[in-house]
Scaffold this motif. Structure first.
Motif, PDB file in Angstrom:
ATOM      1  N   ASP A  37       0.830  -1.207   0.000  1.00  0.00           N
ATOM      2  CA  ASP A  37       0.000   0.000   0.000  1.00  0.00           C
ATOM      3  C   ASP A  37       0.864   1.257   0.000  1.00  0.00           C
ATOM      4  N   ASP A  80       0.929   4.494  -2.320  1.00  0.00           N
ATOM      5  CA  ASP A  80       1.585   5.703  -1.829  1.00  0.00           C
ATOM      6  C   ASP A  80       3.093   5.526  -1.892  1.00  0.00           C
ATOM      7  N   SER A 102       0.690  10.566  -3.086  1.00  0.00           N
ATOM      8  CA  SER A 102      -0.472   9.690  -2.924  1.00  0.00           C
ATOM      9  C   SER A 102      -1.593  10.173  -3.832  1.00  0.00           C
ATOM     10  N   GLY A 103      -2.208   9.244  -4.544  1.00  0.00           N
ATOM     11  CA  GLY A 103      -3.351   9.587  -5.387  1.00  0.00           C
ATOM     12  C   GLY A 103      -3.043  10.680  -6.401  1.00  0.00           C
ATOM     13  N   ASP A 137      -1.484  14.176   7.322  1.00  0.00           N
ATOM     14  CA  ASP A 137      -2.486  13.117   7.248  1.00  0.00           C
ATOM     15  C   ASP A 137      -2.379  12.345   5.937  1.00  0.00           C
ATOM     16  N   THR A 138      -2.510  11.038   6.043  1.00  0.00           N
ATOM     17  CA  THR A 138      -2.536  10.180   4.857  1.00  0.00           C
ATOM     18  C   THR A 138      -3.746   9.260   4.987  1.00  0.00           C
ATOM     19  N   ARG A 139      -3.950   8.430   3.973  1.00  0.00           N
ATOM     20  CA  ARG A 139      -5.092   7.509   4.061  1.00  0.00           C
ATOM     21  C   ARG A 139      -4.866   6.408   5.092  1.00  0.00           C
ATOM     22  N   PHE A 140      -3.646   6.358   5.643  1.00  0.00           N
ATOM     23  CA  PHE A 140      -3.359   5.344   6.670  1.00  0.00           C
ATOM     24  C   PHE A 140      -3.275   5.957   8.070  1.00  0.00           C
ATOM     25  N   ARG A 142      -1.953   9.464  10.481  1.00  0.00           N
ATOM     26  CA  ARG A 142      -0.997  10.565  10.462  1.00  0.00           C
ATOM     27  C   ARG A 142       0.433  10.016  10.439  1.00  0.00           C
TER      28      ARG A 142
END
Lengths: 282, 274
Positions: A37, A80, A102-103, A137-140, A142
């Motif tokens: 991921d 990411d 990311s993204g 902040d990330t999708r996982f 902080r």
């Protein structure tokens, strides 16, 4: 929540960004195949480490119109990425930097805040000093990023912790040194000790991605590691050779560890600030 | 005070063989040439290089002078046989004797320097013939003491053993299976009959390695070395030797005129672009 964190310990070509980019894209494919991921590259992974007078010629910007980053940003739709590079600001100062992609977006750029300029190191001669340590902040959750000498000092990991980072991503180009009769090089033992200590003291995930290969007589020792919030080793890469190490991070471990060991809850930041104010006002 | 210079030989072996392979292949070579003196340093360089590149990619040179000890040639041959490398034996007598004959008063030092430089000439010539890079054989002790001929035995393209004290060279050689007679004999440059390193230097490697380790690696002051039990005069001799031989460890300084000068502000590693 379970995430697969991949650590890429690669050898780089000194000053050959295009060739290093190709290796990044190759590792990204490998990491995808292993269901990663998040993939973390070492310090200055796009450029090589002992850059000296090459610094200005290898600098890039982590933006979509950059010929190198456009490929990496595109790849960051699938997983990411943390990549190491030379960042040039609008006033032409050059930084040792890590970008979190990311993204298709650059979520955060960290500029190395401690530039070792002693012994075999000469970073302060060629680079500008970063001046902030921020979690993001990330999708996982902080995350905080530091680069090599940054975490030889205790304060940057501490600041990241207070700023909310539950996952600390360290990257290095650490030259091996200190051969004696012990099983590992002194530099490897030191780094492993402190990364493990940060995971334990901050009850956080700490991962370290260190490069391999030689630059003249300097050997980078690799040995990627990931520790859980109990300070236990989750995964470790080999020494001295290229490898992709995948660690499975059970993010629920944060809750379990901190329920048992509330070091974060009990941290007396006001006391720290008060005493720091006193000490620094002397 | 006990100073232990022993090293993890497996780790040293891994690091040094990978270094040889990396630095030779990045320079677009796959082969190496080594001057085998019959002594321990070149034996270790050979052993490491064979492990790094394969025996078929290594050329060993035996370069005797007519007064060289027969042991030196024999010991070099032991290595050639054991490591199964190809070898050439080239007598340097016809190269240096005409120069010696020009001056019957020529000192041992001058003769020794001439022989060391003649061997360097052959090494670099064979490097071109064999298309292999010259692998160095100078250890940390002799580099720090300046116990070498500049542009002679100190000349090489890469040096895998230059950060190992003589004591450590011996330990690693043992681990790599260098034949025992080579490990056991008294170190000698064999530039004249009966010459030994320790006789010429005036102290033993065992002593000076420990002192250099404190001075260089552990950053002890000379005074602290004396307090640690070393003889004051010995410390003084060694400190002076290290300082006075600094020129041998550097490229010749270039007088700065322009804004960008090689050696000062034109800074690139040799691995630039590779």
């Amino acid at each position: 929540m379970q995430i697969n964190l991949a650590l890429a310990q690669i050898a780089t070509k000194l000053g050959d960004v295009q060739s290093n980019l190709e290796k990044h894209l190759d590792l990204i494919e490998q990491a995808k195949a292993r269901k990663a991921d998040l993939l973390v590259f070492p310090e200055l992974s796009l450029t090589g480490y002992v850059l000296q007078d090459l610094v200005a010629t290898v600098a890039h910007k982590p933006t979509e119109d950059d010929p190198v980053f456009k490929h990496l940003l595109k790849a960051s739709h699938d997983l990411d990425l943390v990549v190491g590079f030379v960042d040039e600001d609008s006033r032409h100062r050059f930084y040792i930097a890590s970008a979190y992609l990311s993204g298709g977006r650059t979520l955060h750029v960290h500029h190395k805040v401690y530039l070792p300029t002693y012994g075999l190191f000469d970073e302060g001669r060629f680079f500008a000093w970063g001046d902030s340590v921020r979690s993001f902040d990330t999708r996982f959750g902080r995350v905080g990023m530091l680069i090599c000498e940054d975490f030889w000092h205790a304060s940057p990991p501490y600041l990241l912790w207070l700023d909310g980072a539950d996952i600390m991503l360290f990257s290095s180009a650490s030259p091996g040194r200190g051969l004696n009769d012990k099983e590992k090089l002194e530099s490897a033992r030191w780094v492993e000790r402190v990364t493990k200590a940060y995971a334990s003291m901050f009850t956080s995930f700490v991962a370290h991605s260190n490069r391999v290969g030689y630059e003249d007589g300097l050997l980078f020792w690799g040995g990627a590691v990931a520790y859980d919030p109990n300070g236990e080793l989750i995964a470790q890469g080999p020494y001295f050779e290229e490898a992709l190490t995948v660690a499975s991070l059970d993010l629920n471990q944060l809750r379990r560890t901190r329920a048992r060991l509330p070091l974060l809850r009990d941290e007396r930041t006001n006391l720290v600030q008060k005493e720091l104010d006193r000490i620094l006002s002397k | 005070m006990k100073i232990d210079l022993s090293i993890n030989t497996n780790l040293a072996r891994t690091i040094l063989t990978a270094f040889i392979k990396s630095e030779i292949t990045r320079a677009d070579y796959s082969r190496a040439v080594i001057n085998l003196s019959g002594g321990l340093d070149s034996a270790l360089s050979l052993a490491l290089t064979v492990e790094a590149l394969g025996a078929e990619n290594v050329l060993a040179l035996r370069l005797p002078y007519r007064t060289s000890s027969p042991d030196s040639l024999e010991h070099a041959q032991l290595l050639v046989d054991q490591f199964k490398v190809r070898s050439e034996t080239i007598d340097i007598t016809p190269m240096v004797d005409p120069l010696f004959e020009r001056d019957p008063q020529m000192s041992k030092t001058r003769k020794g320097n001439l022989m060391a430089r003649a061997r360097m000439i052959v090494l670099y010539d064979q490097s071109e013939v064999f298309k292999g890079l010259a692998v160095g054989t100078s250890n940390k002790t002799e580099i720090l003491l300046g116990y070498s001929t500049q542009w002679g035995d100190s000349a090489s393209a890469i040096n895998p053993i230059g950060d190992l004290y003589k004591t450590q060279v011996r330990q690693l050689s043992q681990a790599l299976g260098v034949p025992q007679p080579i490990i056991d004999k008294a170190p000698s440059a064999d530039l004249w009959e009966g010459q030994t390193d320790e006789g010429e230097l005036g102290f033993t490697y065992a002593e000076v390695d420990q002192l250099l380790y404190l001075l260089v690696d552990e950053r002890y002051s000379p005074q602290e070395c004396v307090e640690a039990g070393f003889d004051a005069k010995f410390v003084d001799v060694v400190v002076k030797r290290v300082r006075r031989s600094q020129f041998k460890r550097m490229q010749p300084p270039i007088a700065k005129l322009s804004n960008r000068t090689v050696g000062y502000d034109f800074l690139y590693l040799r691995d630039w672009g590779t």
